[in-house]
Design a protein around this motif. Sequence first.
Motif, PDB file in Angstrom:
ATOM      1  N   GLU A 146     -89.912  33.392  -7.700  1.00 50.13           N
ATOM      2  CA  GLU A 146     -88.549  33.242  -7.191  1.00 50.13           C
ATOM      3  C   GLU A 146     -87.873  34.601  -7.023  1.00 50.13           C
ATOM      4  N   ALA A 147     -88.213  35.544  -7.889  1.00 49.76           N
ATOM      5  CA  ALA A 147     -87.641  36.887  -7.783  1.00 49.76           C
ATOM      6  C   ALA A 147     -88.083  37.601  -6.513  1.00 49.76           C
ATOM      7  N   LEU A 148     -89.164  37.129  -5.892  1.00 48.30           N
ATOM      8  CA  LEU A 148     -89.644  37.719  -4.644  1.00 48.30           C
ATOM      9  C   LEU A 148     -88.908  37.186  -3.418  1.00 48.30           C
ATOM     10  N   ARG A 149     -88.087  36.164  -3.593  1.00 47.40           N
ATOM     11  CA  ARG A 149     -87.454  35.520  -2.438  1.00 47.40           C
ATOM     12  C   ARG A 149     -86.726  36.512  -1.529  1.00 47.40           C
ATOM     13  N   PRO A 150     -85.891  37.432  -2.071  1.00 44.80           N
ATOM     14  CA  PRO A 150     -85.212  38.368  -1.159  1.00 44.80           C
ATOM     15  C   PRO A 150     -86.180  39.229  -0.356  1.00 44.80           C
ATOM     16  N   ARG A 151     -87.276  39.665  -0.971  1.00 46.99           N
ATOM     17  CA  ARG A 151     -88.247  40.485  -0.252  1.00 46.99           C
ATOM     18  C   ARG A 151     -88.942  39.676   0.841  1.00 46.99           C
ATOM     19  N   VAL A 152     -89.301  38.425   0.546  1.00 45.86           N
ATOM     20  CA  VAL A 152     -89.921  37.582   1.562  1.00 45.86           C
ATOM     21  C   VAL A 152     -88.958  37.389   2.736  1.00 45.86           C
ATOM     22  N   ALA A 153     -87.695  37.103   2.441  1.00 43.64           N
ATOM     23  CA  ALA A 153     -86.708  36.926   3.506  1.00 43.64           C
ATOM     24  C   ALA A 153     -86.526  38.204   4.317  1.00 43.64           C
ATOM     25  N   GLN A 154     -86.586  39.351   3.642  1.00 46.27           N
ATOM     26  CA  GLN A 154     -86.460  40.627   4.345  1.00 46.27           C
ATOM     27  C   GLN A 154     -87.614  40.837   5.320  1.00 46.27           C
ATOM     28  N   ILE A 155     -88.840  40.572   4.869  1.00 48.05           N
ATOM     29  CA  ILE A 155     -90.005  40.741   5.742  1.00 48.05           C
ATOM     30  C   ILE A 155     -89.923  39.785   6.926  1.00 48.05           C
ATOM     31  N   VAL A 156     -89.562  38.532   6.677  1.00 50.07           N
ATOM     32  CA  VAL A 156     -89.399  37.567   7.764  1.00 50.07           C
ATOM     33  C   VAL A 156     -88.390  38.084   8.779  1.00 50.07           C
ATOM     34  N   GLU A 176     -87.443  41.200   9.385  1.00 45.60           N
ATOM     35  CA  GLU A 176     -87.949  42.371  10.101  1.00 45.60           C
ATOM     36  C   GLU A 176     -88.932  41.969  11.195  1.00 45.60           C
ATOM     37  N   LEU A 177     -89.818  41.041  10.890  1.00 46.45           N
ATOM     38  CA  LEU A 177     -90.795  40.594  11.886  1.00 46.45           C
ATOM     39  C   LEU A 177     -90.107  39.897  13.055  1.00 46.45           C
ATOM     40  N   LEU A 178     -89.146  39.044  12.759  1.00 44.07           N
ATOM     41  CA  LEU A 178     -88.464  38.320  13.836  1.00 44.07           C
ATOM     42  C   LEU A 178     -87.544  39.224  14.633  1.00 44.07           C
ATOM     43  N   ASP A 179     -86.991  40.270  13.997  1.00 47.05           N
ATOM     44  CA  ASP A 179     -86.155  41.212  14.748  1.00 47.05           C
ATOM     45  C   ASP A 179     -86.940  41.864  15.877  1.00 47.05           C
ATOM     46  N   ARG A 180     -88.235  42.083  15.663  1.00 49.37           N
ATOM     47  CA  ARG A 180     -89.067  42.670  16.703  1.00 49.37           C
ATOM     48  C   ARG A 180     -89.407  41.650  17.797  1.00 49.37           C
ATOM     49  N   ILE A 181     -89.505  40.385  17.408  1.00 52.81           N
ATOM     50  CA  ILE A 181     -89.939  39.337  18.327  1.00 52.81           C
ATOM     51  C   ILE A 181     -88.805  38.824  19.206  1.00 52.81           C
ATOM     52  N   VAL A 182     -87.647  38.596  18.606  1.00 54.32           N
ATOM     53  CA  VAL A 182     -86.560  37.859  19.263  1.00 54.32           C
ATOM     54  C   VAL A 182     -86.187  38.405  20.644  1.00 54.32           C
ATOM     55  N   PRO A 183     -86.049  39.736  20.824  1.00 55.30           N
ATOM     56  CA  PRO A 183     -85.606  40.200  22.149  1.00 55.30           C
ATOM     57  C   PRO A 183     -86.627  39.977  23.262  1.00 55.30           C
ATOM     58  N   GLN A 184     -87.861  39.670  22.921  1.00 50.55           N
ATOM     59  CA  GLN A 184     -88.916  39.624  23.924  1.00 50.55           C
ATOM     60  C   GLN A 184     -88.994  38.302  24.688  1.00 50.55           C
ATOM     61  N   GLY A 185     -88.577  37.215  24.056  1.00 47.18           N
ATOM     62  CA  GLY A 185     -88.681  35.909  24.696  1.00 47.18           C
ATOM     63  C   GLY A 185     -90.074  35.321  24.667  1.00 47.18           C
ATOM     64  N   ARG A 186     -91.021  36.052  24.108  1.00 44.81           N
ATOM     65  CA  ARG A 186     -92.397  35.577  23.960  1.00 44.81           C
ATOM     66  C   ARG A 186     -93.020  36.330  22.790  1.00 44.81           C
ATOM     67  N   ALA A 187     -94.119  35.779  22.262  1.00 45.51           N
ATOM     68  CA  ALA A 187     -94.803  36.440  21.141  1.00 45.51           C
ATOM     69  C   ALA A 187     -96.205  35.871  21.025  1.00 45.51           C
ATOM     70  N   GLU A 188     -97.072  36.645  20.414  1.00 44.22           N
ATOM     71  CA  GLU A 188     -98.358  36.127  19.949  1.00 44.22           C
ATOM     72  C   GLU A 188     -98.151  35.910  18.458  1.00 44.22           C
ATOM     73  N   LEU A 189     -97.839  34.668  18.085  1.00 42.37           N
ATOM     74  CA  LEU A 189     -97.242  34.394  16.785  1.00 42.37           C
ATOM     75  C   LEU A 189     -98.177  34.650  15.611  1.00 42.37           C
ATOM     76  N   MET A 190     -99.493  34.580  15.809  1.00 47.02           N
ATOM     77  CA  MET A 190    -100.399  34.903  14.715  1.00 47.02           C
ATOM     78  C   MET A 190    -100.310  36.392  14.387  1.00 47.02           C
ATOM     79  N   GLU A 191    -100.510  37.229  15.402  1.00 46.82           N
ATOM     80  CA  GLU A 191    -100.511  38.681  15.188  1.00 46.82           C
ATOM     81  C   GLU A 191     -99.127  39.207  14.828  1.00 46.82           C
ATOM     82  N   ASP A 192     -98.081  38.632  15.438  1.00 45.21           N
ATOM     83  CA  ASP A 192     -96.733  39.169  15.273  1.00 45.21           C
ATOM     84  C   ASP A 192     -96.002  38.627  14.062  1.00 45.21           C
ATOM     85  N   PHE A 193     -96.460  37.478  13.528  1.00 43.60           N
ATOM     86  CA  PHE A 193     -95.682  36.849  12.454  1.00 43.60           C
ATOM     87  C   PHE A 193     -96.534  36.210  11.368  1.00 43.60           C
TER      88      PHE A 193
END
Length: 405
Positions: free
Chosen positions: A110-120, A122-139
């Motif tokens: 449970e103490a890892l929750r903030p770090r997991v949310a942070q990584i999620v 960061e990954l989505l910040d890179r994806i969102v502007p593109q309108g497309r993704a290769e979700l396995m490699e990117d996320f």
Amino acid sequence: MPAVPASEVYTDSFAADPYPTFARLRENSPVCPVASPRFDSYLITRFDDAKAALTDPRLSKDLYGPGQHYLRIFGPNSEALNRNMLNSDPPEHSRLRRMISQAFAPRRIEALRPRVAQIVGELLDRIVPQGRAELMEDFAIPLPMRVICDLLGVPGEDQKRVLDWTQVIRTSGSGRKPEQDRAAVQEVQLRLHHYLAGLVKAKRAHPADDMISALIEACDHEGKLSERELVSTTFLLLFAGHQTTADFLGNATVALLTHPEQLALLRAEPDMLPAAIEELLRFDGPLPVASPRIATEDVEYGGVRIPAGSIVGVVINAANHDPEHFGEPDELDVCRERVGHIGFGHGVHYCLGVSLARMEARIGIGALLRRLPGLRLGVPVEELRRLPAASPFRGLLELPVRFSA
């Protein structure tokens, strides 16, 4: 009983959708020998038999013991990395599991929750502007990989090459010739062993607040782990800590995108997500067959005698679709009550990282639904490229998606 030939079960169509085959086996040959590309085994497909087999002490996990089955199947470089608690029986298994169970205690996870949310994020910040993704490699793959590397203490600058090495193992059998595939996997096994042994040496000289350092302390000061066990346990945590979660994230996304009414329910009622995760695990889990067991004596399941020395595969995904235990088992129902699946195993080998896997899935899938409006497959579902049918994992090589940027 004649063995079911590999040509009937290990095909492209089986990789795309194994559940009709699982249903036929469950109905007509619930315990049957199957010839696979790697090794022949007996498959157990009904829920009650599967659950019993997962706790049967006559079905040993010590495939490096008498007979050396793992060396025969996976080659001479496998033992250094794979002789760990996954491939051991009590009391050895109990000793090794105790050593790392505290790191996976629910409070610590449970103490890892903030770090997991942070990584999620960061990954989505890179994806969102593109309108497309290769979700396995990117996320789906980098999310659990970064989390488990942080937990273990793998330096950030090393994580990309470690990920690349593990993907060679994950995708074995995908496109390379068999002899090239074996050579590539064995080379990667050597590289991983060399790297992890060096990382252990570095952590021993400069310990930190991470799991490898804690295991080293147990090894050096308490005498509870040998050096070989230390390196092998590190590999197990690294590989198991990301592989199945990554594949599950991909499988779950496809399941929701091909069942739009269920996706709409989750978008409308996000509080349903924890229960939906369990149903998605039941519906299309990332580990279709539990890791192999070896019969130490003649055993009988479903009226079929399995001779001593046979390799036994418990087909988790077939058991989780058993109509004797699940109403309309081939339907995805995120509102299903008391799912009761065995996707995380059962008995002493029940998945130690279950709390972490559930957290990553809930945070990851929840964020995908919130931040990727109009999420849809980028290709027809039948064109999705999957891991080969003979792979021990059920997952995707690629998951192209589109959404509203």
